[in-house]
Design an enzyme around this catalytic site. Structure first.
Site, PDB file in Angstrom:
ATOM      1  N   ASP A 226      47.674  48.265  45.842  1.00 60.13           N
ATOM      2  CA  ASP A 226      46.849  47.666  44.802  1.00 60.13           C
ATOM      3  C   ASP A 226      47.615  46.446  44.290  1.00 60.13           C
ATOM      4  O   ASP A 226      48.812  46.292  44.531  1.00 60.13           O
ATOM      5  CB  ASP A 226      46.542  48.669  43.669  1.00 60.13           C
ATOM      6  CG  ASP A 226      45.309  48.231  42.873  1.00 60.13           C
ATOM      7  OD1 ASP A 226      44.901  47.051  42.985  1.00 60.13           O
ATOM      8  OD2 ASP A 226      44.747  49.050  42.126  1.00 60.13           O
TER       9      ASP A 226
HETATM   10  C1  BGC Z   1      42.242  46.887  41.024  1.00 66.86           C
HETATM   11  C2  BGC Z   1      41.694  46.997  42.428  1.00 66.86           C
HETATM   12  C3  BGC Z   1      41.164  45.648  42.877  1.00 66.86           C
HETATM   13  C4  BGC Z   1      42.319  44.643  42.795  1.00 66.86           C
HETATM   14  C5  BGC Z   1      41.930  43.243  43.246  1.00 66.86           C
HETATM   15  C6  BGC Z   1      43.247  45.750  40.884  1.00 66.86           C
HETATM   16  O1  BGC Z   1      43.553  45.531  39.556  1.00 66.86           O
HETATM   17  O2  BGC Z   1      42.834  48.108  40.637  1.00 66.86           O
HETATM   18  O3  BGC Z   1      40.679  47.961  42.469  1.00 66.86           O
HETATM   19  O4  BGC Z   1      40.638  45.735  44.153  1.00 66.86           O
HETATM   20  O5  BGC Z   1      42.754  44.558  41.451  1.00 66.86           O
HETATM   21  O6  BGC Z   1      41.094  42.629  42.322  1.00 66.86           O
END
Ligand code: BGC
Length: 671
Positions: A226
């Site tokens: 993530d």
């Molecule tokens: C989220 C993810 C997301 C990523 C990219 C993160 O803060 O937890 O689910 O895909 O950001 O935007």
């Protein structure tokens, strides 16, 4: 794979493992195909970041089709629609030349407080995994790689970067890993690790979980972190993370140091590079061959259709719905602009003009109705800014439709709710309106369960619409006016109040969140502990009436059965019904939930029509995860097969007795 990775230097390989800018992989000066990823899972979220030295220096946003949130998709209990949702979003990815769709999220709704529940399917692992699998199949069918997330046990947002989810192994397997196991059957190109540590070790650096993923679930795709979810990049890659996202200035040095120190082998690096190159080559093929299948108008229609089937009718006294005629007062924050999604990385900006709910109703019912509105007194962020004049105009109406809910200022990524109640101002308006008009219908939007106790007994009907995307007003009006019968069912229990939920207001101490409730999550908890709930899991009313009959259970082997039954539409309208199949282990040597969902079907029935439904049960439907044996294990004895219209409305029941050879049995339950 066509490209020979021997042509890459170690420096190039490490560059590839550490991502490029916010959304991309490094093509190594054109040696490798371009690849770009975007959120998911509620549309193609086109936010373009320009980065310099690992820092964002500017941001531009573009619009897309805002599809319903995954929580609403789950409420349809329609795998065909989940597939269509993934396919439609992916179609937009193809149009904009994007390759990886960051979604769906299949985390379990352990508490209704979780600020991100609207992005997840259900409190039930089977439903979450089944809908997730269908969504993934849809996206992948368009050549776009889905990225199932967040692996795993990421069930609240509070302190998500630090607080460890402390989960016993059986619970981890039965509740939190199962949705991933099922979703992976849809063959997503990617999987994203979660931010939180699990039993003390960060997900992105967790060898134990990576081993399950690779060796037991057989996942051969790309594992990505993530965003900024890695602490030490060398350790993460050693554990099996393929790529860290986004680009972070320290990452390259950390991976190189681990390699040079002999902690990270070239074999591991090459395996990770190979998976990334394969993903990039798949992206190149899709870009070459991909063609856009649908227009924006067609995608909007699909968004509306899914929203419509995800609407759940929770109360309908005196047949007040569907609306027919008369003076109808329509107001509330959502009448003008309901929240169409929650806050955070899944927010979709749409160009679609969302109309007043009253106008949509008028379009359908025409001269039969006069619409009274009170448009001026609400802001869209959930707070009332002027005095409460609703009762004044509502007094003269035959029916009052009030649309209220919690929006993206209350339910958003990175924080949890602290209450399940609506803002006090909304509760007050509902009660004060009910004081002057006895025909109040509430349209409710939110990302997760709401405690409706202050007002539910004062209103005649409650229609739950969730965060329904850009088609929600048309969908709501069509259901309110009976153009279509509601057919959504709750994928998440509505408890009486927060204190009644398995975790109550507990949220961990900032270091550790103990999953003391074990496997007793959602209805598994309420049913096993015989708690009253406001609206049970799997519940949803219809304008039609369905009868269940003629159940048979055909045995193929000790652990394989076909369950068949007939559902009949006893009404004079066409409608859809969700039939649910639960299994109960009657006696067991471990504590098991009262019953567990193991199958479901959504069927459409014309007036008076009957259809036979057939659902299969295999070994896993009867098994629990045996920690000492390190495997799923079926214990001999009686199991009840329950078929119902909700988890608390069981219509048909049968019994099977499993009798596996004594040599395979380890427990001593006497049968
Ligand atoms: C989220 C993810 C997301 C990523 C990219 C993160 O803060 O937890 O689910 O895909 O950001 O935007």
């Amino acid at each position: 794979m066509k490209f020979d990775i021997k042509k890459l230097s170690i420096e190039e390989k490490v560059t590839l493992l550490t991502g490029k800018e916010w959304w991309r992989l490094d093509s190594l000066d054109g040696k490798l195909p371009e690849l770009e990823m975007h959120d998911g899972p509620h549309g193609c979220r086109r936010v373009i970041y320009t980065m310099e030295n690992g820092k964002i220096v500017s941001r531009e946003r573009f619009s897309s089709t805002a599809m319903p949130s995954l929580a609403v998709v789950a409420n349809t209990w329609n795998t065909e629609l989940a597939r269509l949702d993934g396919e439609t979003i992916a179609d937009e990815f193809v149009e904009y030349g994007k390759d990886v769709l960051l979604g769906p999220g299949v985390n379990i709704k352990r508490t209704p407080l979780c600020g991100r529940n609207f992005e997840y399917f259900s409190e039930d692992p089977y439903l979450s995994g089944t809908m997730g699998r269908a969504f993934i199949e849809g996206a992948e069918s368009r050549g776009v790689s889905a990225c199932v997330k967040h692996y795993c046990a990421n069930n609240r947002e509070y302190d998500r970067d630090y607080q460890s989810s402390e989960v016993d192994e059986r619970t981890l397997r039965e509740i939190y890993l199962t949705p991933f196991e099922l979703a992976l059957e849809g063959k997503p190109g990617c999987l994203m690790t979660s931010y939180n540590p699990i039993n003390g070790i960060y997900a992105s650096e967790n060898e134990y979980l990576m081993n399950i993923l690779r060796n037991e679930f057989g996942f051969g795709g790309v594992v990505m972190s993530d965003w900024y979810g890695v602490r030490e990049s060398g350790r993460a890659h050693r554990a099996g993370l393929d790529v860290e996202m986004p680009f972070r200035t320290d990452a390259y040095g950390q991976v190189m140091r681990a390699y040079e120190a002999g902690e990270l082998s070239i074999e591991t690096i090459d395996a990770e590079v190979t998976r990334l190159v394969e993903l990039m080559e798949k992206a190149r093929e899709s870009r070459r061959n991909g063609s856009v299948k649908r227009t924006h108008e067609q995608r909007h229609e699909i968004a509306r259709e899914i929203a419509e089937e995800g609407i759940v009718l929770l109360k309908n006294e005196d047949g007040i719905l569907p609306l027919k005629s008369g003076k109808i007062h329509v107001s509330g924050s959502g009448a003008k602009s309901p929240a169409i999604g929650g806050g955070g990385s899944s927010t979709i900006q749409t160009d679609y003009e969302i109309r007043h709910l009253g106008d949509e109703i008028k379009d359908i019912l025409g001269d039969a109705v006069t619409i009274l509105t009170e448009k001026s007194i609400f802001r869209t962020n959930g707070k009332v800014v002027a005095g409460n004049r609703v009762p004044y105009t509502a007094y003269d109406a035959d029916t009052v439709v009030l649309s209220f809910g919690t929006d993206a200022t209350i339910e958003f990524e990175d924080a949890d709710r602290t209450s399940l109640r609506l803002p006090k101002s909304m509760e007050d308006i509902i009660v004060e309106t009910a004081d002057v008009n006895e025909n109040v219908v509430i349209v409710l939007y939110s990302g997760s369960a709401i405690d409706v106790s202050p007002w539910i007994d004062r209103v005649k009907a409650l229609l739950y619409i969730g965060y329904g995307g850009e088609g929600i007003q048309e969908a709501t009006a069509r259901v309110l006016c009976g153009k279509v019968s509601p057919s959504g069912k709750l994928a998440e229990t509505f408890p009486m109040c927060l204190e009644d939920t398995p975790t109550g207001s507990y949220r961990g101490n900032g270091f550790v969140d103990r999953y003391t409730e074990g496997v007793f999550v959602g209805y598994r908890y309420y049913d096993s502990y015989k708690k009253n709930v406001r609206f049970p899991f799997g519940f949803g009313l219809s304008y039609a009436e369905f009868e269940y009959s003629d159940m048979t259970v055909k045995k193929h082997s000790e652990t394989d059965y076909t369950v068949s039954f007939t559902v009949t539409n006893k009404s004079d309208i066409t409608a859809k019904e969700v039939a649910e199949l639960y299994v109960k282990d009657v006696f067991s040597a471990v504590s098991r939930p009262e019953k567990e969902l193991k199958g479901f079907a959504k069927i459409e029935l014309a007036p008076g029509e009957s259809k036979r439904v057939e659902l299969k049960l295999a070994e896993r439907a009867f098994a629990y995860y045996s920690v000492f044996q390190k495997k799923w294990y079926v214990e001999n004895g009686a199991f009840e097969i329950l078929v119902g219209s909700s988890s608390r409305d069981i219509r048909l029941k049968a019994r099977v007795d499993i009798s596996l050879p004594a040599s395979e049995q380890v427990t001593f339950v006497v049968h």
